[in-house]
Design a protein around this motif. Structure first.
Motif, PDB file in Angstrom:
ATOM      1  N   ARG A 116     -18.330  42.308  35.348  1.00  0.00           N
ATOM      2  CA  ARG A 116     -19.713  42.500  36.093  1.00  0.00           C
ATOM      3  C   ARG A 116     -19.789  43.739  36.816  1.00  0.00           C
ATOM      4  NH1 ARG A 116     -18.011  37.482  36.384  1.00  0.00           N
ATOM      5  NH2 ARG A 116     -19.513  35.830  36.254  1.00  0.00           N
ATOM      6  N   ASN A 164     -25.998  45.785  37.034  1.00  0.00           N
ATOM      7  CA  ASN A 164     -26.491  44.965  36.227  1.00  0.00           C
ATOM      8  C   ASN A 164     -26.108  44.919  34.975  1.00  0.00           C
ATOM      9  OD1 ASN A 164     -28.590  44.320  38.388  1.00  0.00           O
ATOM     10  ND2 ASN A 164     -29.776  46.335  37.800  1.00  0.00           N
ATOM     11  N   SER A 165     -25.532  43.879  34.643  1.00  0.00           N
ATOM     12  CA  SER A 165     -24.783  43.567  33.213  1.00  0.00           C
ATOM     13  C   SER A 165     -25.283  42.336  32.749  1.00  0.00           C
ATOM     14  CB  SER A 165     -23.250  43.551  33.690  1.00  0.00           C
ATOM     15  OG  SER A 165     -22.960  42.468  34.487  1.00  0.00           O
ATOM     16  N   ASP A 195     -25.837  35.430  39.477  1.00  0.00           N
ATOM     17  CA  ASP A 195     -25.772  35.390  37.986  1.00  0.00           C
ATOM     18  C   ASP A 195     -26.789  34.585  37.309  1.00  0.00           C
ATOM     19  OD1 ASP A 195     -23.479  36.517  37.736  1.00  0.00           O
ATOM     20  OD2 ASP A 195     -21.985  35.045  37.593  1.00  0.00           O
ATOM     21  N   SER A 250     -24.463  42.574  40.481  1.00  0.00           N
ATOM     22  CA  SER A 250     -23.193  42.265  41.539  1.00  0.00           C
ATOM     23  C   SER A 250     -23.182  43.434  42.074  1.00  0.00           C
ATOM     24  CB  SER A 250     -21.854  42.487  40.443  1.00  0.00           C
ATOM     25  OG  SER A 250     -21.971  41.476  39.568  1.00  0.00           O
ATOM     26  N   SER A 306     -26.136  39.410  35.075  1.00  0.00           N
ATOM     27  CA  SER A 306     -25.629  39.233  36.461  1.00  0.00           C
ATOM     28  C   SER A 306     -25.800  40.762  36.964  1.00  0.00           C
ATOM     29  CB  SER A 306     -24.220  39.300  36.279  1.00  0.00           C
ATOM     30  OG  SER A 306     -23.239  39.245  37.410  1.00  0.00           O
TER      31      SER A 306
END
Length: 212
Positions: free
Chosen positions: A35, A66-67, A127, A91, A89
């Motif tokens: 993340r 952002n992943s 998430d 985070s 995700s």
């Protein structure tokens, strides 16, 4: 007497300010936690001299990312019953740090410093998850809000290029490897952040010194 007291306070504050430094920085981060891989951040650090060869610093750093990534897991550790999770995700990490830097080299136009750093980190995010369970042959969609707090222990190494623009400004390049502790607090949230995280942060910053 009152006038003497006021003058003394002003002189004390002035001498304290003369050894102060403020640094603003941007950062690029990588981590063993997916993340926070390739996350970007901004921060501010206050520094104060401790003699000629040492200084302490207080830093606040905000990091966001952002992943997207996939995970393959198994039901009850059964290798013939896997399920796949696709994560989208968002985070965030807010970090409060304390460090002490010793000057390894201090020249007129540059310096190199190194020292330990401890931090308290607030982690949160959301998430969006798609889960495909092989026996069911279908995708399920759901979301999770996440939150945690963790202590960190790391190292700060800095190269400072002095006299940048003017004698009071310096250009700073900093590398910060860090590990968070395994005792992550996650009350009231799903515990999704790794118990132990390895993080590496690369910073470039502009520092202002109140006395040249």
């Amino acid at each position: 007497m009152k006038r003497l007291f006021i003058i003394s306070i002003v002189l004390l504050i002035g001498s304290w300010c003369f050894s102060q430094e403020i640094e603003l920085n941007g950062s690029l981060n990588t981590s063993s936690e997916k993340r926070f891989q390739r996350a970007i951040g901004i921060g501010v650090q206050y520094q104060h001299d401790l003699g000629q060869s040492c200084k302490f610093g207080l830093r606040m750093q905000y990091i966001s990312n952002n992943s997207k990534f996939d995970q393959i897991k198994y039901i009850d550790a059964d290798p013939i019953m896997p399920f796949i999770e696709k994560f989208n995700s968002t985070s965030h990490r807010l970090s409060f740090r304390f460090n002490i830097q010793g000057l390894l080299l201090n020249r007129e136009n540059y310096s190199i410093s190194l020292g330990p750093e401890i931090s308290y980190n607030i982690l949160w995010g959301k998430d969006q998850i798609e889960r495909f369970i092989v026996p069911n042959l279908k995708w399920d969609k759901f979301s999770e809000n996440t939150g945690a707090g963790a202590l960190g222990l790391g190292l700060i190494s800095k190269v400072e290029v002095k006299n940048f623009i003017s004698p009071q400004y310096s250009l700073c390049f900093t590398i910060r490897p860090e590990f968070t502790t395994s005792g992550i607090i996650a009350k009231g949230y799903n515990r999704v952040f790794s118990g132990v995280m390895g993080l590496m942060e690369f910073q470039i910053g502009l520092k202002y010194r109140f006395k040249t």
